[in-house]
Structure formats: structure tokens, C-alpha cells
Motif scaffolding. Structure first.
Motif, PDB file in Angstrom:
ATOM      1  N   THR A   2     -16.398  -6.614  19.921  1.00 63.66           N
ATOM      2  CA  THR A   2     -15.166  -6.722  20.692  1.00 63.66           C
ATOM      3  C   THR A   2     -13.965  -6.618  19.781  1.00 63.66           C
ATOM      4  OG1 THR A   2     -15.187  -9.122  20.469  1.00 63.66           O
ATOM      5  CG2 THR A   2     -16.298  -8.185  22.394  1.00 63.66           C
ATOM      6  N   GLN A  46      -7.070  -4.333  24.387  1.00 63.02           N
ATOM      7  CA  GLN A  46      -7.915  -3.406  25.131  1.00 63.02           C
ATOM      8  C   GLN A  46      -7.832  -2.004  24.535  1.00 63.02           C
ATOM      9  OE1 GLN A  46      -6.909  -2.080  29.230  1.00 63.02           O
ATOM     10  NE2 GLN A  46      -8.817  -3.082  29.801  1.00 63.02           N
ATOM     11  N   GLU A  49     -10.074  -1.918  21.599  1.00 59.31           N
ATOM     12  CA  GLU A  49     -11.486  -1.874  21.970  1.00 59.31           C
ATOM     13  C   GLU A  49     -11.882  -0.491  22.468  1.00 59.31           C
ATOM     14  OE1 GLU A  49     -14.727  -4.427  24.578  1.00 59.31           O
ATOM     15  OE2 GLU A  49     -12.606  -4.965  24.606  1.00 59.31           O
ATOM     16  N   ASN A 145     -20.056  -4.109  29.908  1.00 61.58           N
ATOM     17  CA  ASN A 145     -19.065  -3.718  28.900  1.00 61.58           C
ATOM     18  C   ASN A 145     -19.186  -2.257  28.511  1.00 61.58           C
ATOM     19  OD1 ASN A 145     -16.787  -4.508  27.440  1.00 61.58           O
ATOM     20  ND2 ASN A 145     -17.948  -4.817  25.570  1.00 61.58           N
ATOM     21  N   LEU A 147     -17.336   0.439  29.013  1.00 60.17           N
ATOM     22  CA  LEU A 147     -16.017   0.783  29.524  1.00 60.17           C
ATOM     23  C   LEU A 147     -15.682   2.255  29.366  1.00 60.17           C
ATOM     24  CD1 LEU A 147     -14.042  -2.319  28.195  1.00 60.17           C
ATOM     25  CD2 LEU A 147     -15.237  -2.036  30.367  1.00 60.17           C
ATOM     26  N   GLU A 496     -26.466  -5.884  29.919  1.00 52.70           N
ATOM     27  CA  GLU A 496     -25.826  -7.191  29.847  1.00 52.70           C
ATOM     28  C   GLU A 496     -26.897  -8.260  29.653  1.00 52.70           C
ATOM     29  OE1 GLU A 496     -26.298  -6.537  34.341  1.00 52.70           O
ATOM     30  OE2 GLU A 496     -26.072  -5.381  32.490  1.00 52.70           O
TER      31      GLU A 496
END
Length: 592
Positions: A2, A46, A49, A145, A147, A496
């Protein structure tokens, strides 16, 4: 990884204070702007990331070239290289405006219809690879996650979804090929569910092993409408609408057919090993086909989407020339029989998707033959960069985040080879105070039975206690195979973490398996692969080593090899684009 784990070298507060002393800019106005930026610090994180996730999917060599062009340090592992670039670009504000705007557009969210138990803090994605996606997929991807799409997803998803083109997906292990071929299927089912227009047809997904089939079915069940996914682990009637005859392996996730071929409701995605599916439709000399011949023909004629996962294991690929060839044209594998039959019954209209980390000309020629096509009419190959066969010379190899070690030993007997392997597994140091997560792979060449390998590890008191991978996956019997796979891998379908992880995080795990069953299996946060003996081919080594180092995570591959085969293993370095670090048993404690 992260954004919090790699903070930039300066903060928004430092920037604000430094700008107060600028003589060329109004201090009050500049302070106001900086405070506005500070109020949206989460958006700043963000951006970091998103940029990191995009960079980590690039090859390590490309990251080093980029660092070299910026005159930055090029040493270190892949995550360090990506982190260094993130810090540089964020510090120098060198993010392309158009690219940033496009990323923000892809990350727009909508308010979902929350189900009981959903985490209201998770906002579902609205788009993925620039394509609109369902709320279910958007929520699942956000929770996992995921994304931003990986390079293979970004290249292939538009072709599979919009153009409905048949493709061969060629990307390294852990690059997201499963999600790439599943999303177009599951999104089609959601569109059918919401529309009066019926596109119809079934999706048939073939894998080399039922363990991999369970993994794929688990991911599909997260993305697809409820009850639309069916896992076939044993021969069964594929089309009969009868719960009493429904195979026990379906468990809570099995769907059913509604007997109306092409209807919106009922099972539409069938996942299984090629052998189980073929026996379900054709039977054998000892087994009457559970699916009647008229039903089987109708089913195959209504397959609109056929997936061959780990295609190089599903087909007979010529591996040599002339008399040395290991290719036997007389005996087609089950997947070849199913593929050619479906192509015939659908008049070539079924969309074919093949996926593997190892794709070459022999495979393309064989796939074209099975489909009844000329070699130059074979589905084109799409790689992570969007290139097709003939326009890229870079071969797919193991993830760049892996470190490869070779431990030569006296392997004159299976006992001596196992003894060395056991001592190596026992000497591996902990990582950040926790036990390692180890996959212990016994190759076919060493001629060692799995039970003997587990016995040797137990004899030398190797911890954590070694367990057979397949025994753990099927701990409760095959009727809960999909649930067991989720529990063992620590993943509820998309990566996850599951609330019911099978192993103690502090102790780690040690799972033992063979070369034939390792294909495609994902194990949560696996950091070390111990390979006993030399794998059959360099391609097979790619698949074995690729169980670790997935999605850019660091990992180690330790090869226990006989003295006389050490040079043969080293000869693969040029072909694989890696280096094997020679290591003595006494040096195992230094492995990271």
C-alpha cells in the motif's frame, strides 16, 4: 503493498512551509493552495498507489532502464525499483495529466445495493480496463484491492469483451490471466440477467487438474450471478435438471440447468478438468456417458465461450524433431477432442480463449490443427504489452521479483537427495519473525513418491509439519472442494484474505506436491518454492517457480539438484533470462 509502506521523501506540510518564503508567489495565496492539497491527502496517497501498481506490473528490466534514464540507482528488487520511481515522479510532479485524468475516470464509483455482511467502507469500481463492469464485479475487485488492470488485462479485455475475438493469452504466472478470461463471461451473464435480449450459450472452462478447476470456479462464483457456476470434478450428467442426481462436488456453490438451453437462469458456466468433462459427455470403454448422446450434442452446440487454461498441458505439443519427438498424434488428449467437437458443432462460432505462461509455435500449430484451421489462421497471441506474435521477441519468463538458488548435492540415491532437501527446508530462516510459506515440489525426474518426501521431512522434524497439498485441499472430501480451496489459499475467490485461513500466520506452512499438480495453483502469500530435482523442461520450471513472486511480490526458488545435473540446470539461464545463484547447504540461512 500500500501507499503507506513507501512514504515520499517530503510531506505536504514541508511543501507548504517552504512556499511561504517564495518571493515570486503571493504567500497567502500559496498557503491557501497548499492547505487545499493537504485536505485531500488521501487522494494524494491514492495517486501513489495507482502509480505503484502500474509500475510493479512492468518487467524489472524495463524499470531499470527507466531508472537509468533518470540517473537513479538501478540496484535492488523489483518492488524497490518501482517504489524508487514512484518517489521520483511524485516528488517532481511528473504524472501525465491525461493519464491521471483517465485513471481517475476509471476509478469512479457508484453506490451499490449493499447485501448483508458487505463492508460499507469499500466502494466498488465502475470501470475496469476502460470497460463498464457490474456492481458485483466492481465490489469484488475493490475488496481484493485490484484497482488497476494488469498489462495482460489491459491488452486483452477489450478484445475479448467488445470484439469477441478468439485469443491466446501469453503472460507470466500471477499476471491475472484467469480474471482476464472470466470477466467477459460473467459480465455477459449480468447483461443477460438485466436485459430481455438473450445472447445465450454456455461457457465451458477446461483445466488440466480438478484442483485448478476448483480455483477457477471459486473466482467465477464471486464474479457471476448466483447459481450460474458449476464445478465438475467427477463425471456427471451436465444437463439434467435433477437435484438428486447432481454431483456432490458442487456443494453450496453448484448451480443447475433450467433445461431451456440459452435461458437466463440456471447454470451457465461449467468448470472442470478436461478429463471429467469428456467422460461426462463421451464416457469411456468402462463408463457409460452420464449425459445422453442427444443432450451432449445439444450442449456442445450451445457452447459460445470455450477456455483452455494452461493450454500447453491440455494439448499434445511436439517437443522434438523426427524420432526424438514426444508428440503422439494418434492419441489426442481429452481437451483436444472436446475442442475439435465443439468447433465442429458450433460451426466455428464459439469464442476460443487459450491461456498459458509458455506459448510457442508448436502450440499454435497444434491448436490450429485441433480447431480445423490452417496454421496461419490460429487465434492470435496477445501478450502483456498488447503485442501479437511476430512483433515482440521478448519471451515470457519467471516473475522478475524472484531470486533463484541452486544447491548441488550428492543425489546418487533418492534418499541422499531427500536428506539434503529436508535439511535445506529446515534451515530456511524466518521472514520478519514469521514462519515461511513453502511449497515443496518433487519433480518427476527424481523418481521420489510424495509419501516418501513427506516421510523424510517428518523424520528430520522439519517445521511446520509437512502436508500433501491435495490432501489439504480435499480435507473434507470432494463435495467441498471449492470451499476447501478458498480456505487453503486464504483467498475468497479474488485474492482477498479469508476470515478462515487454514494455517497459523506465525508458523507459516509447508505443502508438498508433485510437478504435475502444481500448474496454476495460487497459494496466499507463498514466499518460497523448494524444487527437488530438475524439472522436465525450462517451460515447466517457469510454471513451478511462478507459484511464488506473484503480482510483484518478492520470493525465492531453491533448487536441490544432483551434482551431475547442475550444469544442465545452469544451461537454462540464457533461455529463461535468469541467474541461478550457487549455494552450499551451510549458506541456506542467508536466503531472504
Amino acid at each position: 503493498m500500500t501507499a503507506e509502506s513507501f512514504a515520499p521523501s517530503y510531506t505536504a506540510t514541508n511543501k507548504a512551509s517552504s512556499c511561504l518564503y517564495s518571493s515570486s508567489i503571493d504567500p497567502l495565496e500559496q498557503t491557501k493552495k497548499q492547505l487545499q492539497k493537504m485536505s485531500s491527502a488521501s487522494e494524494f496517497d491514492q495517486d501513489e498507489e495507482i502509480l505503484y501498481k502500474k509500475l510493479i506490473m512492468k518487467p524489472a528490466s524495463a524499470l531499470k532502464e527507466e531508472l537509468k534514464s533518470l540517473r537513479l540507482q538501478t540496484k535492488g528488487r523489483k518492488p524497490d525499483l518501482a517504489r524508487r520511481l514512484v518517489e521520483y515522479y511524485m516528488e517532481n510532479n511528473q504524472i501525465d495529466d491525461d493519464e491521471e485524468e483517465e485513471e481517475v475516470m476509471d476509478m469512479q464509483v457508484v453506490t451499490p445495493e449493499w447485501n448483508e455482511g458487505d463492508d460499507e467502507n469499500i466502494q466498488p469500481l465502475r470501470k475496469f480496463a476502460k470497460l463498464p463492469i457490474s456492481k458485483t464485479a466492481g465490489y469484488a475487485l475493490a475488496k481484493a484491492n485490484f484497482l488497476t488492470p494488469t498489462p495482460i488485462q489491459e491488452s486483452a479485455l477489450p478484445l475479448l469483451s467488445k470484439d469477441k475475438e478468439s485469443l491466446i493469452l501469453h503472460a507470466e504466472t500471477g499476471s491475472g490471466k484467469t480474471l482476464t478470461y472470466l470477466l467477459p463471461i460473467t459480465e455477459r451473464l449480468w447483461r443477460e440477467d438485466e436485459s430481455e435480449d438473450i445472447e445465450g450459450g454456455y461457457a465451458l472452462i477446461l483445466t488440466p487438474t480438478r484442483e485448478l478447476a476448483a480455483q477457477v470456479a471459486g473466482i467465477a462464483s464471486v464474479l457471476a450471478p448466483p447459481g450460474s457456476v458449476r464445478l465438475v470434478s467427477n463425471p456427471t450428467n451436465l444437463v439434467r435438471d435433477n437435484y438428486e442426481d447432481r454431483e456432490r462436488s458442487e456443494g453450496d456453490f453448484g448451480g443447475r440447468f433450467d433445461n431451456v438451453v440459452g435461458g437466463r437462469k440456471g447454470t451457465k458456466i461449467i468448470v472442470g478438468s478436461a478429463k471429467s468433462i469428456m467422460l461426462s459427455l463421451f464416457g469411456s470403454s468402462k463408463l457409460i456417458p452420464p449425459t445422453s448422446k442427444p443432450e451432449a450434442k445439444k450442449f456442445m452446440a450451445d457452447v459460445s465461450y470455450l477456455v483452455l487454461d494452461e493450454v500447453d498441458r491440455l494439448l499434445n505439443i511436439k517437443t522434438g524433431r523426427g524420432k526424438t519427438s514426444k508428440y503422439y498424434k494418434k492419441h489426442d488428449k481429452p481437451a483436444a477432442i472436446l475442442t475439435s467437437t465443439i468447433a465442429k458443432f458450433t460451426l466455428g462460432q464459439a469464442q476460443i480463449v487459450a491461456a498459458s505462461a509458455t506459448v510457442g509455435r508448436p502450440l499454435r500449430r497444434e491448436l490450429a490443427r485441433v480447431l480445423g484451421l490452417a496454421p496461419d489462421e490460429c487465434p492470435r497471441v496477445v501478450r502483456a504489452t498488447g503485442s501479437v506474435e511476430g512483433t515482440s521477441t521478448r519471451p515470457i519468463t519467471t516473475p522478475g521479483s524472484l531470486t533463484h538458488y541452486a544447491v548441488p548435492c550428492d543425489g546418487s540415491t533418492s534418499g541422499s537427495l531427500l536428506t539434503t532437501a529436508a535439511f535445506v527446508a529446515k534451515a530456511l530462516p524466518k521472514i520478519d519473525g514469521r514462519g515461511r510459506k513453502i511449497l515443496f515440489v518433487v519433480t518427476k525426474a527424481c523418481g521420489i513418491q510424495l509419501k516418501d518426501a513427506i516421510g523424510a521431512l517428518k523424520h528430520f522434524n522439519v517445521k511446520p509439519e509437512p502436508k500433501a497439498l491435495l490432501d489439504v485441499l480435499e480435507a473434507d472430501g470432494t463435495d467441498r472442494l471449492m470451499e476447501n480451496h478458498r480456505r487453503v489459499t486464504g483467498a475468497a475467490g479474488l485474492g482477498e484474505r479469508s476470515a478462515n485461513v487454514a494455517f497459523d500466520e506465525k508458523d507459516g506452512y509447508l505443502l508438498v506436491t508433485g510437478e504435475d499438480t502444481v500448474r496454476g495453483i495460487h497459494l496466499d502469500q507463498l514466499d518460497t518454492v523448494v524444487v527437488v530435482g530438475r524439472p522436465t523442461t525450462p517451460d515447466e520450471y517457469i510454471h513451478i517457480a511462478g507459484r511464488a513472486g506473484r503480482a510483484g511480490a518478492a520470493g525465492s526458488v531453491v533448487n536441490i539438484i544432483q551434482y551431475e545435473k547442475a550444469n544442465a540446470l545452469a544451461s537454462w539461464e540464457g533461455q529463461l533470462g535468469i541467474s541461478f545463484i550457487p549455494m552450499d547447504e551451510s549458506e541456506i540461512g542467508s536466503i531472504q
